[in-house]
Write a protein that holds these residues in place. Structure first.
Motif, PDB file in Angstrom:
ATOM      1  N   GLN A  89       0.826  -1.207   0.000  1.00 27.59           N
ATOM      2  CA  GLN A  89       0.000   0.000   0.000  1.00 27.59           C
ATOM      3  C   GLN A  89       0.863   1.261   0.000  1.00 27.59           C
ATOM      4  O   GLN A  89       0.548   2.251  -0.678  1.00 27.59           O
ATOM      5  CB  GLN A  89      -0.926  -0.011   1.207  1.00 27.59           C
ATOM      6  N   ALA A  90       1.950   1.227   0.753  1.00 26.92           N
ATOM      7  CA  ALA A  90       2.840   2.386   0.798  1.00 26.92           C
ATOM      8  C   ALA A  90       3.499   2.623  -0.553  1.00 26.92           C
ATOM      9  O   ALA A  90       3.704   3.778  -0.964  1.00 26.92           O
ATOM     10  CB  ALA A  90       3.909   2.191   1.879  1.00 26.92           C
ATOM     11  N   LEU A  91       3.838   1.545  -1.263  1.00 25.95           N
ATOM     12  CA  LEU A  91       4.424   1.702  -2.595  1.00 25.95           C
ATOM     13  C   LEU A  91       3.396   2.278  -3.560  1.00 25.95           C
ATOM     14  O   LEU A  91       3.727   3.124  -4.406  1.00 25.95           O
ATOM     15  CB  LEU A  91       4.943   0.353  -3.100  1.00 25.95           C
ATOM     16  N   ALA A  92       2.151   1.841  -3.446  1.00 21.14           N
ATOM     17  CA  ALA A  92       1.098   2.390  -4.293  1.00 21.14           C
ATOM     18  C   ALA A  92       0.924   3.886  -4.042  1.00 21.14           C
ATOM     19  O   ALA A  92       0.756   4.679  -4.987  1.00 21.14           O
ATOM     20  CB  ALA A  92      -0.222   1.653  -4.033  1.00 21.14           C
ATOM     21  N   LEU A  93       0.991   4.292  -2.777  1.00 17.15           N
ATOM     22  CA  LEU A  93       0.863   5.714  -2.451  1.00 17.15           C
ATOM     23  C   LEU A  93       2.056   6.505  -2.975  1.00 17.15           C
ATOM     24  O   LEU A  93       1.908   7.625  -3.467  1.00 17.15           O
ATOM     25  CB  LEU A  93       0.732   5.894  -0.940  1.00 17.15           C
ATOM     26  N   ALA A  94       3.251   5.933  -2.860  1.00 23.57           N
ATOM     27  CA  ALA A  94       4.437   6.599  -3.398  1.00 23.57           C
ATOM     28  C   ALA A  94       4.315   6.777  -4.905  1.00 23.57           C
ATOM     29  O   ALA A  94       4.712   7.807  -5.467  1.00 23.57           O
ATOM     30  CB  ALA A  94       5.688   5.800  -3.049  1.00 23.57           C
ATOM     31  N   ASN A  95       3.741   5.769  -5.567  1.00 22.36           N
ATOM     32  CA  ASN A  95       3.542   5.854  -7.009  1.00 22.36           C
ATOM     33  C   ASN A  95       2.556   6.967  -7.362  1.00 22.36           C
ATOM     34  O   ASN A  95       2.789   7.753  -8.288  1.00 22.36           O
ATOM     35  CB  ASN A  95       3.044   4.505  -7.526  1.00 22.36           C
ATOM     36  N   LYS A  96       1.461   7.056  -6.608  1.00 27.71           N
ATOM     37  CA  LYS A  96       0.475   8.117  -6.849  1.00 27.71           C
ATOM     38  C   LYS A  96       1.078   9.495  -6.629  1.00 27.71           C
ATOM     39  O   LYS A  96       0.671  10.481  -7.253  1.00 27.71           O
ATOM     40  CB  LYS A  96      -0.742   7.918  -5.940  1.00 27.71           C
ATOM     41  N   ALA A  97       2.061   9.566  -5.726  1.00 24.41           N
ATOM     42  CA  ALA A  97       2.715  10.845  -5.438  1.00 24.41           C
ATOM     43  C   ALA A  97       3.803  11.177  -6.457  1.00 24.41           C
ATOM     44  O   ALA A  97       4.475  12.202  -6.331  1.00 24.41           O
ATOM     45  CB  ALA A  97       3.313  10.812  -4.036  1.00 24.41           C
ATOM     46  N   GLY A  98       4.008  10.305  -7.444  1.00 18.08           N
ATOM     47  CA  GLY A  98       5.005  10.560  -8.476  1.00 18.08           C
ATOM     48  C   GLY A  98       6.422  10.267  -8.051  1.00 18.08           C
ATOM     49  O   GLY A  98       7.371  10.802  -8.636  1.00 18.08           O
ATOM     50  N   CYS A  99       6.581   9.390  -7.057  1.00 19.22           N
ATOM     51  CA  CYS A  99       7.915   9.098  -6.520  1.00 19.22           C
ATOM     52  C   CYS A  99       8.520   7.810  -7.060  1.00 19.22           C
ATOM     53  O   CYS A  99       9.610   7.428  -6.630  1.00 19.22           O
ATOM     54  CB  CYS A  99       7.855   9.021  -4.989  1.00 19.22           C
ATOM     55  N   VAL A 100       7.818   7.117  -7.974  1.00 19.65           N
ATOM     56  CA  VAL A 100       8.290   5.818  -8.448  1.00 19.65           C
ATOM     57  C   VAL A 100       8.612   5.872  -9.940  1.00 19.65           C
ATOM     58  O   VAL A 100       7.835   6.391 -10.742  1.00 19.65           O
ATOM     59  CB  VAL A 100       7.234   4.720  -8.194  1.00 19.65           C
TER      60      VAL A 100
END
Length: 243
Positions: free
Chosen positions: A111-122
């Motif tokens: 879930q944290a990786l998904a949120l990081a992705n939504k934030a443009g960090c991935v």
């Protein structure tokens, strides 16, 4: 000064419930050491009397705290520490309770990786990841699928060395999630390599990764030959990020 009375049936090992009587430290029911709640896992009794992990410390009822390691939770099960803490011989403790916690931590990690992705960090894809590593801003962490081939890992490790030299140990290399789990978290197919760039989403993800690694008794080092303490930080819960 008003003093809040201890709830009926509450022993010294139990807290007062979420949002009540918050203390800066909790006492582990196994080791008897006082620690920050961030370094522990809270457990509560479910409606059916089963002991349930409360990873975000939000579930209602009084809770018992255990040091956030697999070894400590296994010891709590073996020694019937939960039955003593909850003062109930009827409390049901699953023999695989530590596995339940591990599954919950892996879910939080996805879930944290998904949120990081939504934030443009991935950043994903071998070429894009390599370019990000060698770019002016660099990366905050490198991610491999746990089943990634050795060749790709080796080439990106070489890129990290070219970019960071002796400072490579400050860049975490994460390989705890499988290809399927990365696909699930990022909503893409066949994610093998990814990188995290600086941002709030990256900070939250790495905090959860380090908590998972600590639970499993694994070092959070960037390379196998890096010092075990490299990059280690205390877990800080950002519960609002996980809604």
């Amino acid at each position: 000064m008003n003093v809040q009375e201890e709830p009926a049936g509450a022993g010294p090992d139990l807290d007062r419930g979420p949002g009540r009587g918050r203390e800066p430290v909790r006492t582990c029911i196994v080791t008897r050491t006082a620690q920050s709640p961030a370094a522990m896992v809270r457990f509560v009794l479910g409606p059916d009397g089963a002991v349930v992990p409360d990873l975000r410390a939000r579930l209602p009822g009084r809770g018992a705290w255990v040091t956030a390691t697999r070894a400590a939770i296994d010891a709590a099960v073996k020694r019937r520490a939960f039955n003593r803490a909850f003062k109930s011989s009827e409390a049901r403790v699953a023999p695989d309770l530590a596995d339940q916690v591990a599954d919950g931590l892996r879910t939080d990690l996805r879930q944290a990786l998904a949120l990081a992705n939504k934030a443009g960090c991935v950043v994903t894809g071998f070429g894009k990841v390599e370019s990000a590593i060698l770019g002016a801003e660099g990366v905050a962490a490198l991610i491999h699928a746990s089943d990634a081939a050795a060749d790709g890992r080796r080439k990106l490790a070489a890129a990290l060395r070219r970019r960071y030299g002796d400072a490579i140990s400050v860049i975490p290399v994460v390989d705890d999630l499988s290809n399927n789990e990365l696909d699930m978290a990022l909503g893409r197919d066949h994610v093998i390599h990814a990188a995290l760039i600086a941002g709030a989403g990256t900070t939250g993800y790495l905090a959860r990764w380090r908590r998972f690694r600590t639970f499993e008794g694994m070092a959070s080092a960037s390379e196998e030959d890096a010092p075990p303490s490299a990059g280690a930080t205390a877990f800080v819960s950002h519960d609002d990020d996980m809604k």
